[in-house]
Write an enzyme that holds these catalytic residues in place. Structure first.
Site, PDB file in Angstrom:
ATOM      1  CG  ASP A 126      -2.309   0.506   0.946  1.00  0.00           C
ATOM      2  OD1 ASP A 126      -2.448   1.321   0.013  1.00  0.00           O
ATOM      3  OD2 ASP A 126      -3.247   0.153   1.686  1.00  0.00           O
ATOM      4  CG  ASP A 182      -9.435   2.641  -0.721  1.00  0.00           C
ATOM      5  OD1 ASP A 182      -8.437   2.628  -1.469  1.00  0.00           O
ATOM      6  OD2 ASP A 182      -9.379   2.425   0.498  1.00  0.00           O
TER       7      ASP A 182
END
Ligand code: GLA
Length: 372
Positions: A126, A182
């Protein structure tokens, strides 16, 4: 070669956030096999953020949360492997993960070693708290660490499409790369992410695939990224159909212990999975606009796939004129269409298809060119 085809699996984040533990992961492994998802190709079971203790040990190594994973991660990995699945974990290129657990910045080689020792087959990496190093370098560094760790680990880079990632991500050894912010369990989000990648799918090919984000099919408002009632079944069809047409990785995000028949049928649709897993992974030609969109995808076995996507607030008829892909009315060639959702042979279409597509829904057809 890893990621010859778009990776498929399950990831804990969309439903469970930090509410993960050994039992959930092992039950999910059981469910993946029992529901036939492994047989359909969903092979990676991935634990996302929030799996570790908040501090590294005295040697600077990551430690699995003692309460969530009392037997340690190797125990969980061994169980997942015993079911014939592959095991995935998560870290971040910054000093902390997005949820505030230790990140890999400055520890990349130790962490890759830890993941190899655990038996990890997939690492999601990430992009939070990483501003101190150029993004490309940070991802290249973990790519090197994974190569050096002694185990084949599929590298899933997740920088949300920032820093022109598509221009360098294949070069740093990633096997898939998040190209978007997201996802949430809303049609607005599904449509926005889908349409944002229309001109970026050309940067997706065997070895490194454009990952539009994990699936929300079947969430129905549950879990971490759910809102209200979530999406309609039509919206989930649009979502899954687009991800398949785009050759995106397919990472399921719902609770598999309570998988519904409807959702299972969608996730294991053989024609859609064949389109998604096509070995050439060619980007579709897109026509129309975001509200009424047609995608035309070349498949490796002599056929094409046609997707019709209704992003509008009402039911529509969507038109696909074959001259838009070079087939003229005077040509003695037509398409024989098979409906991907029903398996029905719809017969031969000359010149165009003009078919109803419900609000927020999609239709997909296999299209075989035939000479008349
Ligand atoms: C970021 C990622 C998500 C998820 C969370 C975990 O937001 O994009 O997919 O991994 O972090 O904290």
């Amino acid at each position: 070669m890893l990621a010859k085809r778009p990776p498929m699996g399950w990831n804990s984040w969309n439903t469970f956030t930090d509410k993960i533990d050994e039992k959930l992961i092992m039950d999910t492994a059981d469910a993946m096999v029992a529901h036939g998802l492994l047989d359909a190709g969903y092979e990676y079971l991935v634990i996302d953020d929030c799996w570790s203790e908040k501090e590294r040990d005295e040697n600077g190594m990551l430690v699995a949360d003692h309460e969530k994973f009392p037997h340690g991660m190797k125990y969980v990995a061994d169980y997942v492997h015993s079911k014939g699945l592959k095991f995935g974990m998560y870290s971040c290129c910054g000093v902390l993960t997005c949820a505030g657990y230790p990140g890999s910045f400055g520890h990349e080689f130790d962490d890759a070693k830890y993941f190899a020792e655990v038996g990890v087959d997939f690492l999601k990496y990430d992009n939070c708290y990483g501003a101190s190093m150029e993004n490309k370098l940070a991802y290249s560094r973990m790519g090197l660490a994974l190569r050096a760790c002694g185990r084949d680990i599929l590298y899933s880079a997740c920088n949300w499409g920032t820093n022109n990632v598509h221009s360098w991500v294949r070069s740093v050894g990633a096997h898939m790369y998040r190209s978007t912010e997201d996802i949430t369990d809303t049609f607005h989000s599904i449509k926005k992410l889908a349409c944002s990648q229309k001109d970026k799918l050309v940067y997706s090919a065997p070895g490194c695939f454009n990952d539009i984000d994990m699936l929300v099919t079947g969430l129905k408002g549950q879990g971490n990224i759910g809102f209200g009632q979530g999406c309609t079944d039509a919206n989930y069809r649009y979502h899954f159909a687009y991800w398949c047409m785009a050759s995106s990785p397919l990472m399921i995000g719902c609770d598999l212990r309570t998988l519904t028949e409807e959702n299972k049928k969608l996730l294991t649709n053989p024609i859609l999975l064949r389109i998604n897993q096509d070995e050439e992974a060619r980007p579709p030609i897109f026509m129309g606009n975001d509200d009424s969109m047609v995608a035309f995808k070349y498949l490796s076995d002599g056929e094409y796939a046609i997707g019709m996507f209704n992003g509008w607030e009402k039911d529509l008829h969507i038109m696909f004129n074959f001259y838009e892909v070079g087939l003229m009315p005077s040509d003695n060639c037509a398409f024989q269409l098979t409906d991907a959702f029903t398996g029905e042979d719809l017969g031969i279409f000359r010149d165009f298809v003009h078919l109803p597509v419900a609000q927020g829904d999609a239709r997909v057809f296999l299209a075989k060119p035939v000479l008349l």
